[in-house]
Write an enzyme that holds these catalytic residues in place. Sequence first.
Site, short mmCIF file in Angstrom:
data_model
loop_
_atom_site.label_atom_id
_atom_site.label_comp_id
_atom_site.label_asym_id
_atom_site.label_seq_id
_atom_site.Cartn_x
_atom_site.Cartn_y
_atom_site.Cartn_z
N MET A 99 -33.97 -36.68 -28.46
CA MET A 99 -32.98 -36.41 -27.41
C MET A 99 -32.08 -35.24 -27.82
O MET A 99 -31.00 -35.05 -27.26
CB MET A 99 -32.15 -37.65 -27.14
CG MET A 99 -33.03 -38.79 -26.59
SD MET A 99 -32.14 -39.98 -25.60
CE MET A 99 -30.99 -40.60 -26.78
N ALA B 290 -29.61 -32.64 -30.20
CA ALA B 290 -28.51 -32.71 -31.17
C ALA B 290 -29.13 -33.01 -32.54
O ALA B 290 -28.79 -33.98 -33.21
CB ALA B 290 -27.48 -33.76 -30.77
N LEU B 291 -30.03 -32.11 -32.90
CA LEU B 291 -30.91 -32.37 -34.06
C LEU B 291 -30.15 -32.32 -35.38
O LEU B 291 -29.21 -31.55 -35.56
CB LEU B 291 -32.04 -31.33 -34.07
CG LEU B 291 -32.93 -31.31 -32.83
CD1 LEU B 291 -34.02 -30.26 -32.98
CD2 LEU B 291 -33.54 -32.68 -32.54
N GLY C 98 -32.46 -35.80 -40.11
CA GLY C 98 -33.35 -36.94 -39.82
C GLY C 98 -34.49 -36.50 -38.90
O GLY C 98 -35.67 -36.74 -39.19
N HIS C 99 -34.13 -35.83 -37.81
CA HIS C 99 -35.16 -35.32 -36.90
C HIS C 99 -36.07 -34.33 -37.63
O HIS C 99 -37.29 -34.36 -37.47
CB HIS C 99 -34.53 -34.57 -35.72
CG HIS C 99 -33.65 -35.40 -34.83
ND1 HIS C 99 -32.28 -35.24 -34.77
CD2 HIS C 99 -33.94 -36.39 -33.94
CE1 HIS C 99 -31.78 -36.07 -33.88
NE2 HIS C 99 -32.75 -36.79 -33.36
N LYS D 107 -35.00 -45.72 -38.49
CA LYS D 107 -33.58 -45.95 -38.19
C LYS D 107 -33.45 -46.74 -36.89
O LYS D 107 -32.61 -47.62 -36.76
CB LYS D 107 -32.88 -44.60 -38.09
CG LYS D 107 -31.75 -44.59 -37.13
CD LYS D 107 -30.50 -44.15 -37.74
CE LYS D 107 -29.29 -44.17 -36.86
NZ LYS D 107 -29.49 -44.21 -35.45
N ASP D 108 -34.31 -46.39 -35.90
CA ASP D 108 -34.32 -47.13 -34.64
C ASP D 108 -35.46 -48.14 -34.73
O ASP D 108 -36.50 -47.98 -34.08
CB ASP D 108 -34.52 -46.15 -33.48
CG ASP D 108 -33.39 -45.14 -33.44
OD1 ASP D 108 -32.32 -45.48 -32.95
OD2 ASP D 108 -33.57 -44.01 -33.96
N SER E 280 -27.26 -39.51 -37.53
CA SER E 280 -27.40 -39.84 -36.11
C SER E 280 -26.72 -38.76 -35.31
O SER E 280 -25.68 -38.23 -35.74
CB SER E 280 -26.73 -41.19 -35.84
OG SER E 280 -26.51 -41.34 -34.45
N SER E 281 -27.27 -38.44 -34.16
CA SER E 281 -26.63 -37.44 -33.29
C SER E 281 -25.22 -37.89 -32.92
O SER E 281 -24.32 -37.07 -32.73
CB SER E 281 -27.44 -37.25 -32.01
OG SER E 281 -28.77 -36.93 -32.34
P1 AMP Z 1 -33.15 -39.54 -31.00
O1 AMP Z 1 -32.99 -38.07 -30.77
O2 AMP Z 1 -31.92 -40.19 -31.52
O3 AMP Z 1 -33.77 -40.23 -29.82
O4 AMP Z 1 -34.20 -39.68 -32.19
C1 AMP Z 1 -35.45 -39.07 -32.13
C2 AMP Z 1 -36.29 -39.61 -33.27
O5 AMP Z 1 -35.66 -39.31 -34.52
C3 AMP Z 1 -36.45 -41.13 -33.22
O6 AMP Z 1 -37.77 -41.47 -33.60
C4 AMP Z 1 -35.44 -41.60 -34.24
O7 AMP Z 1 -35.76 -42.86 -34.80
C5 AMP Z 1 -35.53 -40.50 -35.28
N1 AMP Z 1 -34.32 -40.48 -36.10
C6 AMP Z 1 -33.04 -40.52 -35.66
N2 AMP Z 1 -32.20 -40.56 -36.72
C7 AMP Z 1 -32.96 -40.54 -37.84
C8 AMP Z 1 -32.68 -40.57 -39.23
N3 AMP Z 1 -31.45 -40.63 -39.69
N4 AMP Z 1 -33.72 -40.54 -40.10
C9 AMP Z 1 -35.01 -40.49 -39.64
N5 AMP Z 1 -35.33 -40.46 -38.33
C10 AMP Z 1 -34.33 -40.49 -37.44
#
Ligand code: AMP
Length: 281
Positions: A30, A32-33, A36-37, A149-150, A185-186
Site C-alpha cells: 500500500m 509509504a515504503l 520492510g517492504h 509482520k501481518d 510499519s508505514s
Molecule cells: P503494506 O504496505 O503495509 O500493505 O505491506 C505490504 C507488504 O509488506 C505486506 O506483505 C506486509 O506484511 C509487508 N511488511 C510490512 N511491514 C513489514 C516489515 N516490517 N517487515 C517485513 N515485511 C513487512
Amino acid sequence: MELFETKKGLGQALESDRERGLSIGFVPTMGALHQGHLSLVERAARENDRVVVSIFVNPNQFNDPNDLKNYPRTLDADKALLSAMACDYLFVPSIDEVYPEPDTRKISFGSLETVMEGRFRPGHFNGVAQVVSKLFDMVRPERVYVGLKDFQQYSIIKNLVSRMDLPVSIVACDTMREADGLAMSSRNTLLTTEHRAVAPQIYRILQEARVEAGHFTPEEVQMHVKEKISSFKLLNLEYFEIVDELTLLPCTDWSQPGNKVGCIAVYAGSVRLIDNIFFDK
Ligand code: AMP
C-alpha cells in the site's frame, strides 16, 4: 523500472516476459515504503527474473474511514526507492482500474477471519481477499512475497490461494525492525514523538513473553503481557492472543501440537500497531 497505471499495459509487458520463459515475483503493497517492504523486493529479485511491485491503498480493506484518510501516501519517495532497486515494474492502479464495478464478493475464511484482527476490524479480510485475488489475476506471478509482520493476513492469503487452487507460491518474509525493536510499519510515521518513544516496549514485552513461556501457562503469559502493556499510559492494548500457527485458534497448553504465535494489537495514541512473536522458532 517501468511504471504502469493500467492492467492492460502491465499485462502486455508481463505476457512478453512469460513468452520468453521469465519467472515473475510479485510484492503487493500500500506504499509509504520502508525497509520492510524493500526486503521483500530484494528477496523477490533474488528468486525471480522479473519483479513487480504494486502500490494501491485498497479502500475495501479499511473498516475505519479516518484510517483510510490518514494512511500515509508518499508516491514520489516510493518511486525513488524502488528505482534504486531491482524492481522491474511498478504498478500503481487507480481505484477504478482495480474496481471498475463495486466488488460485492463475500469470501469467507471461517475462524481465520473471526479472531484477532477479524474481530476488531470487521470486513478487513474480505477487502484484503478481494484486492489480492484481483491483483493476482492481473499479475499472474509464480511467487508472491508477504511479510510475517501481518501474520493473520499471511494466513488468509495462503488459504485463499489453496482454496482457489492458484498456481502461485506464497513466500513468507521475516519482520524487519528498527534498531530499537519496533516493527517497521508505514503507520510509524504517524506516531508522535512521545508515542514513538514508547512503541518499542511492544516488542520488548513480546520477547519477555517468549522467555516466560518456559515457566507459565499460555493464559498466564497472556495476562502478564496485558498487565505490562497497561503499565504504559501511552499504550492501549486491543488484544494479545497466543494462537496455533495454522488454525489461529487459542493455545491453551504449550504441549498442544504445532507452532504457536503471540499476536498483538496496540494503540499508541490514535495509531494502531500490530506485531507478533513465534514461541517455537
Ligand atoms: P503494506 O504496505 O503495509 O500493505 O505491506 C505490504 C507488504 O509488506 C505486506 O506483505 C506486509 O506484511 C509487508 N511488511 C510490512 N511491514 C513489514 C516489515 N516490517 N517487515 C517485513 N515485511 C513487512
